[in-house]
Design a protein around this motif. Sequence first.
Motif, PDB file in Angstrom:
ATOM      1  N   GLY A 106     -11.383   9.862  12.830  1.00  0.00           N
ATOM      2  CA  GLY A 106     -11.045   9.386  11.493  1.00  0.00           C
ATOM      3  C   GLY A 106     -11.771  10.078  10.363  1.00  0.00           C
ATOM      4  N   ALA A 107     -12.894  10.726  10.665  1.00  0.00           N
ATOM      5  CA  ALA A 107     -13.784  11.217   9.597  1.00  0.00           C
ATOM      6  C   ALA A 107     -13.109  12.134   8.566  1.00  0.00           C
ATOM      7  N   PRO A 108     -12.201  13.037   8.983  1.00  0.00           N
ATOM      8  CA  PRO A 108     -11.587  13.899   7.963  1.00  0.00           C
ATOM      9  C   PRO A 108     -10.738  13.123   6.953  1.00  0.00           C
ATOM     10  N   ASP A 109     -10.074  12.049   7.402  1.00  0.00           N
ATOM     11  CA  ASP A 109      -9.239  11.243   6.507  1.00  0.00           C
ATOM     12  C   ASP A 109      -9.131   9.840   7.112  1.00  0.00           C
ATOM     13  N   MET A 110     -10.040   8.979   6.678  1.00  0.00           N
ATOM     14  CA  MET A 110     -10.162   7.672   7.335  1.00  0.00           C
ATOM     15  C   MET A 110      -8.922   6.805   7.154  1.00  0.00           C
ATOM     16  N   ALA A 111      -8.332   6.815   5.952  1.00  0.00           N
ATOM     17  CA  ALA A 111      -7.159   5.975   5.711  1.00  0.00           C
ATOM     18  C   ALA A 111      -5.982   6.433   6.575  1.00  0.00           C
ATOM     19  N   ALA A 112      -5.861   7.752   6.770  1.00  0.00           N
ATOM     20  CA  ALA A 112      -4.772   8.265   7.611  1.00  0.00           C
ATOM     21  C   ALA A 112      -4.972   7.796   9.053  1.00  0.00           C
ATOM     22  N   TYR A 113      -6.224   7.781   9.488  1.00  0.00           N
ATOM     23  CA  TYR A 113      -6.523   7.297  10.844  1.00  0.00           C
ATOM     24  C   TYR A 113      -6.137   5.818  10.982  1.00  0.00           C
ATOM     25  N   SER A 118     -10.334  -1.857   4.588  1.00  0.00           N
ATOM     26  CA  SER A 118     -11.058  -1.567   3.342  1.00  0.00           C
ATOM     27  C   SER A 118     -10.792  -0.134   2.872  1.00  0.00           C
ATOM     28  N   ASN A 119     -10.738   0.806   3.817  1.00  0.00           N
ATOM     29  CA  ASN A 119     -10.571   2.205   3.427  1.00  0.00           C
ATOM     30  C   ASN A 119      -9.129   2.560   3.080  1.00  0.00           C
ATOM     31  N   VAL A 120      -8.179   1.793   3.597  1.00  0.00           N
ATOM     32  CA  VAL A 120      -6.784   2.008   3.183  1.00  0.00           C
ATOM     33  C   VAL A 120      -6.640   1.623   1.700  1.00  0.00           C
ATOM     34  N   VAL A 121      -7.266   0.510   1.306  1.00  0.00           N
ATOM     35  CA  VAL A 121      -7.230   0.123  -0.112  1.00  0.00           C
ATOM     36  C   VAL A 121      -7.860   1.226  -0.957  1.00  0.00           C
ATOM     37  N   SER A 122      -8.995   1.736  -0.491  1.00  0.00           N
ATOM     38  CA  SER A 122      -9.704   2.777  -1.239  1.00  0.00           C
ATOM     39  C   SER A 122      -8.815   4.002  -1.450  1.00  0.00           C
ATOM     40  N   ALA A 127       0.847  -1.199   0.000  1.00  0.00           N
ATOM     41  CA  ALA A 127       0.000   0.000   0.000  1.00  0.00           C
ATOM     42  C   ALA A 127       0.878   1.243   0.000  1.00  0.00           C
ATOM     43  N   CYS A 128       2.060   1.110   0.615  1.00  0.00           N
ATOM     44  CA  CYS A 128       3.027   2.218   0.701  1.00  0.00           C
ATOM     45  C   CYS A 128       3.399   2.772  -0.665  1.00  0.00           C
ATOM     46  N   LYS A 129       3.325   1.931  -1.698  1.00  0.00           N
ATOM     47  CA  LYS A 129       3.725   2.371  -3.038  1.00  0.00           C
ATOM     48  C   LYS A 129       2.927   3.599  -3.486  1.00  0.00           C
ATOM     49  N   THR A 130       1.648   3.663  -3.056  1.00  0.00           N
ATOM     50  CA  THR A 130       0.815   4.782  -3.499  1.00  0.00           C
ATOM     51  C   THR A 130       0.219   5.564  -2.333  1.00  0.00           C
ATOM     52  N   LEU A 131       0.547   5.168  -1.090  1.00  0.00           N
ATOM     53  CA  LEU A 131      -0.038   5.822   0.084  1.00  0.00           C
ATOM     54  C   LEU A 131       1.058   6.016   1.147  1.00  0.00           C
ATOM     55  N   PRO A 132       1.683   7.202   1.156  1.00  0.00           N
ATOM     56  CA  PRO A 132       2.844   7.422   2.043  1.00  0.00           C
ATOM     57  C   PRO A 132       2.557   7.158   3.529  1.00  0.00           C
ATOM     58  N   ALA A 133       1.309   7.314   3.961  1.00  0.00           N
ATOM     59  CA  ALA A 133       0.995   7.065   5.375  1.00  0.00           C
ATOM     60  C   ALA A 133       1.277   5.615   5.771  1.00  0.00           C
ATOM     61  N   MET A 134       1.390   4.735   4.774  1.00  0.00           N
ATOM     62  CA  MET A 134       1.622   3.314   5.059  1.00  0.00           C
ATOM     63  C   MET A 134       3.098   2.929   4.908  1.00  0.00           C
ATOM     64  N   CYS A 135       4.000   3.900   5.041  1.00  0.00           N
ATOM     65  CA  CYS A 135       5.410   3.620   4.734  1.00  0.00           C
ATOM     66  C   CYS A 135       6.340   3.572   5.950  1.00  0.00           C
ATOM     67  N   SER A 136       5.796   3.471   7.169  1.00  0.00           N
ATOM     68  CA  SER A 136       6.706   3.488   8.320  1.00  0.00           C
ATOM     69  C   SER A 136       6.393   2.386   9.323  1.00  0.00           C
TER      70      SER A 136
END
Lengths: 106, 421
Positions: B185-192, B213-217, B135-144
């Motif tokens: 989480g409501a402002p940015d669910m995947a970040a939460y 599910s929302n991280v994939v989205s 997921a990190c490839k396209t979502l930096p929040a998932m890179c640490s």
Amino acid sequence: MRRALRAIGVIVGSLVVLVLLLLAWGGQAVRDFPWMPSSYEAKEYCSCRWTSGRDDAFCDAFVHQTVVPTQGRTVDEAGRAVTARALWVSTTARWAGEREGCVLVR
Amino acid sequence: MASVLTLLLACSTPVEIVPQAAVVLTPGVPWNVPAREPIGAELAIADAEASGLDPEALAAFDAYAFSTREPDPERKFQRTNAIVILRHGRVVYERYARGTTPTTPLLTWSVSKSFGATVVGAAVHEGLVDVNQPACKTLPAMCSDGREHVRLTDLLQMSSGLDWQETYETSPVFSSVMAMLYTRGAPDMAAYVASKPLVASPGTRWVYSSGDSNVVSAALKAPLGDRYASYPFTAVAEPIGMSTLRYERDGSGTFVASSYVYASARDVARWGQLVLDDGVWNGRRLLAEGWVRYLTTLAPAFHTTPVDLEHHMANPGAQWYVNVGDPSRNLEKPWPMLPDDAFGASGHWGKAMWIIPSWDMVVVRLGDDRRYGCSWDVEPDCEPDPTLPLYAKHRLLGLLAAAVRPHEPPAPPVPEQEDAP
């Protein structure tokens, strides 16, 4: 007397430590919680009305909460927005378009 | 207390990453997809009896499913809004209640997850994403902090390893899903979700998670770019005539794949028909080859996750549920009254779709049940109190199974001869 005071001190001290531990564990969740009932009602009432196209009576029953009493709801029919109040906190949800439905706004 | 210990351990010790096998999409589905008449803007209607449904048994199914008691201000009883059954791609049964019409977009709660995964299949078909990519490839929040090892497939199979508490009304204060949807989480669910610590090696522990599910989205945003906001409509809904789709987004514009897909029961059934037909609609392939097989293959982590009472019949695929059980662990099939090839989507408050390939059938039941009758998930073979019209999934499916007779699909259409010029 001194011994009794000491015992009370230990009990009170333990309780304080316990409360601090609980807050440290669940602090964020506990602090956030007051927003939940109003957010739930604002978002789901908005979606019920303008995403699903139901009427007020249907949606009022749909979002009715049994545990936390709500403190009123303001509906902007023309602007398709709804503000709900519960636990002394207000939250607004707004309809963003036919495909997009509703979203919470702060 | 166990979760406190897990959390403390998670903070102090990094999770040891166990490498997982790559997903290989294998074309085809393990059932026969018959050639069909094209499905148009209006669904064709066929006679139930002539389509192999026993009229008497179907009447019993109908009476139970719509045993709604109104008025019901305390929301105590079964509250079916809509049921649509397709056989051979035609409507053989439909009924609506509580003000619902064939075009009312209905909330689907977690049935949304299965739609979200269907949309991913379209992006895979276009070569825009690969389920094996992190997921990190396209979502930096998932890179640490170990999250960089979480692949899209781990998220789709609800085995990301991210810490999560999926409870609803029962424990709202500490519920991750309530916080994601309604507070922090409501402002940015995947970040939460991505802020949660990694507590298990990705792909090794199955935990029901709306967060995954929302991280994939959100991970689809970068690959789709400007097309993101219209993609579920242009790639899936419009080609199949699913015109009542409404798909709500969070404060950052991410589609809430965990919960906020709305569509009419007829349109949910159209989408089910697409999946039954291996992602091909009227001869046009919309989903990647092998995607439907992937969605309906048991998640590998399920085999290695100790099952608790609440989830002991879950049988997760990738955002879909299958009907295979786990004989090695004495786990029953979740729907023993349905054929083994049945699979489905399932949501809160009695929202569900079952696809039954060996019956060539799609069943959509969208309810608003706030109380259920007893559930075989937690009490095998129990029967709900017959004096109370409460919704019980196994009761509904049992009555359906009693009505279905084997029935061959109609002969494939003969291609029209073009007139000689």
